[in-house]
Structure formats: C-alpha cells, structure tokens
Design an enzyme around this catalytic site. Structure first.
Site, PDB file in Angstrom:
ATOM      1  NE  ARG A 152      -1.261   2.561   2.870  1.00 35.57           N
ATOM      2  CZ  ARG A 152      -0.789   3.696   3.351  1.00 35.57           C
ATOM      3  NH1 ARG A 152      -0.722   4.776   2.584  1.00 35.57           N
ATOM      4  NH2 ARG A 152      -0.344   3.752   4.599  1.00 35.57           N
ATOM      5  CG  ASP A 153       3.321   4.114   3.110  1.00 34.40           C
ATOM      6  OD1 ASP A 153       3.383   5.025   2.275  1.00 34.40           O
ATOM      7  OD2 ASP A 153       3.532   4.291   4.321  1.00 34.40           O
TER       8      ASP A 153
ATOM      9  CG  HIS B 182       4.309   4.563   9.749  1.00 36.26           C
ATOM     10  ND1 HIS B 182       3.741   3.651   8.864  1.00 36.26           N
ATOM     11  CD2 HIS B 182       4.836   5.549   8.976  1.00 36.26           C
ATOM     12  CE1 HIS B 182       3.912   4.079   7.626  1.00 36.26           C
ATOM     13  NE2 HIS B 182       4.587   5.230   7.668  1.00 36.26           N
TER      14      HIS B 182
ATOM     15  CG  HIS C 144       8.494   7.735   6.445  1.00 34.13           C
ATOM     16  ND1 HIS C 144       8.247   7.694   5.101  1.00 34.13           N
ATOM     17  CD2 HIS C 144       7.309   7.428   7.040  1.00 34.13           C
ATOM     18  CE1 HIS C 144       6.980   7.388   4.869  1.00 34.13           C
ATOM     19  NE2 HIS C 144       6.390   7.226   6.049  1.00 34.13           N
TER      20      HIS C 144
ATOM     21  CB  CYS D  78       4.153  11.250   3.108  1.00 43.03           C
ATOM     22  SG  CYS D  78       2.677  12.292   3.108  1.00 43.03           S
TER      23      CYS D  78
ATOM     24  CG  ASN E 111       7.135   3.492   4.944  1.00 43.71           C
ATOM     25  OD1 ASN E 111       6.425   3.960   5.812  1.00 43.71           O
ATOM     26  ND2 ASN E 111       6.807   3.552   3.663  1.00 43.71           N
TER      27      ASN E 111
END
Length: 308
Positions: free
Chosen positions: A12-13, A208, A210, A241, A250
């Site tokens: 997804r990300d 979470h 990065h 993002c 990430n």
C-alpha cells in the site's frame, strides 16, 4: 521476551507512489510471498478513489485474489465510509483510518483538519460496526505527523495525546504513531512512547517510521526499549508521503527484522524468505531499493578467504 509484530506496508504505502502501476497479478504474487514469511499483518492496499490514487485502483481484486494464511491479518487503509464498506465486502481483518496531528498536513494530505477527520472517523467506525461482517474487524487509526510537521514544525505532545484519546473515544481499538516526515529522533520517540503507554496502557500502539534522515532503525530501537512491540515497515524501504516535502521511504522491513534478530529479539519472521521477497522488488518496480541487508547479506554471513 515478547515477540514483535511487524506490519508490512509496501503493497500500500510503497506501491501507491511508484511511477508506474504494478500489475494486479504481481501485487498478489508479492503479498502471497510475504504472507509465507511469518509477518503478523500485511497492509495489502487502500480502498480509496481510483482518481485519488490510481495505482491502487485494483484494491478489491488484490484482496480477493491473495492467499489467506492463518495468523496473518490482512489490513487495508480506508479513507471514508464508502471505502470501509468496499473493504468489508472483501473480508479484510483490519481497517486502518488515517488523520494528521497537524492542521497544515491534514489539509495538504486529506483536505481536512484533524477536527473534520475525527468526524469522519466516527462515521467510519459506526459503519464498520453496523456491517454484518464488521463485528470481528479490528479498527486501527494512524496519526500522521505525530513527531513533527514539515509545514508547522513541532507538534506538541499534548496535542498528540489528546487526539489519541479522542480516537479511542470513538471506538478505535489500536493507534499507530507516525513519523510521516522522518523528523523524529530517538530521545523524542522514547518520551512520547513512554507517555502514551502510561496514559493508555491497554492500547496496542504501533510505530511507523520513515528513514528520511537515516534514523529509522534508531527510532525503532528507542520505541522497543520503552515496550513497543508493533511496528510498520516496508519491504525494500519503499514508500514515502507525497505531501511531506523531502520524505523518503519507510523503515525497511528486512533491515528492521535483521537488526532485532541480531539482538536476539524474536520477530516470528523468516528473514531468508523475507530477503527472497525483497529481491523481487527491483524488477517489479523498475528501480533499485534502499534496503541494505538484501545487498550486503546478513551480519552472520561468512565468506571464503581470498586466495593469496
């Protein structure tokens, strides 16, 4: 020692910001490979408008096409009630709601303030619980810019905790604290994790990170040292993002697993299988990936002595 729970977010990300659309069959093949590694959760896709994120327009096909393995929860991002209903129809295990802790990032990323996001959360939670398939679905909320906003700078700790409390009051069961921009440092991470766990001791917190400024693994270690055992990570270090200037991928899943395994911390993940899955990525996405262990090999790898 409590084992870690790794939530893989690359499908997804990672895939949502790639330059090209990853074919559905290839997404399914990768997720099936990941689910065989022992990961606790896999964020398979996002049930968002195809106009907003065209690379994830095949969300339903992906979720219904993957092999479901016992012990591996399939989670998806849902931005609104319609997305939640589409996800529930596919039989997901968890829905992830997203909002920002800062006004500026919320408006840039979601076109809504945190206050408006909370209103949307309430509607989504109500829709999930009213749905025939929603009773067993776990509801998680991700709070972006928990450690800083690229537009506003520092986000006060009190604001983060207040938003967490309001999310929980709506029926959210788990919370992910997100370093969306890679602005966090280990001391800051430790402080917020300690305070959040003390104030909400029964809430499963996920962290979470990065790796924008090279501190992803250090921040994960700092969080773990406070008692956090749930982490988001992205295969190969994919992701970033689009509404966070300068933000890169990430924290890398295989690098995170490797670090903890070398420390003797159980992850439940087959690192060799994970590295094999990571090796699929360059051909899949059409470029090299930031992950280090897949290039260098595990630290306990031994080489033959060079001939003299």
């Amino acid at each position: 020692m409590k084992p870690l729970e790794i939530n893989e977010v690359a499908p997804r990300d990672g895939f949502q910001i790639e330059a090209t659309f990853i074919p559905t069959a290839e997404k399914v093949r990768l997720i099936d490979a990941l689910s065989a590694t022992g990961l606790a959760r896999i964020e398979a896709t996002s049930f968002v408008s195809h106009r907003a994120i065209p690379h994830l327009r095949d969300a339903a096909e992906v979720v219904t096409g993957i092999q479901r393995r016992p012990g591996v929860a399939i989670t998806v991002l849902v931005p609104n009630v319609k997305g939640a209903e589409r996800a529930l129809a596919c039989g997901v295990d968890e829905v992830n709601l997203v909002m920002s802790a800062s006004d500026s990032h919320g408006l840039a990323n979601l076109r809504m303030t945190p206050e408006r996001s909370l209103e949307q959360f309430a509607a989504i939670v109500e829709a999930v619980r009213a749905h025939p398939a929603g009773g067993e679905v776990f509801i998680n909320a991700s709070l972006s810019t928990s450690f800083g906003c690229p537009f506003e700078g520092e986000v006060p700790e009190a604001r983060v905790l207040d938003l967490v409390e309001r999310q929980l009051a709506l029926g959210v069961q788990g919370v992910t604290l997100c370093d969306t921009t890679g602005m966090a440092n280990p001391a800051q991470v430790a402080r917020l994790c300690e305070v959040a766990q003390a104030r909400f001791p029964d809430v499963p917190f996920t962290l979470h990170f990065h790796n924008t400024r090279g501190m992803g693994l250090a921040n994960a270690l700092a969080a773990w040292q406070t008692g956090i055992t749930r982490f988001d990570a992205s295969l190969g270090g994919l992701g970033g993002c689009p509404y966070a200037p300068g933000a890169t991928g990430n924290v890398c899943t295989e690098d995170l697993v490797h670090m903890f395994e070398q420390m003797g911390v159980p992850t439940g993940v087959d690192l060799d299988a994970l590295l094999a899955a990571s090796a699929m990525l360059p051909e899949l996405v059409g470029h090299d990936t930031p992950g280090q262990v897949v290039k260098a090999g595990k630290a306990d790898r031994r080489y033959p002595m060079p001939a003299r």
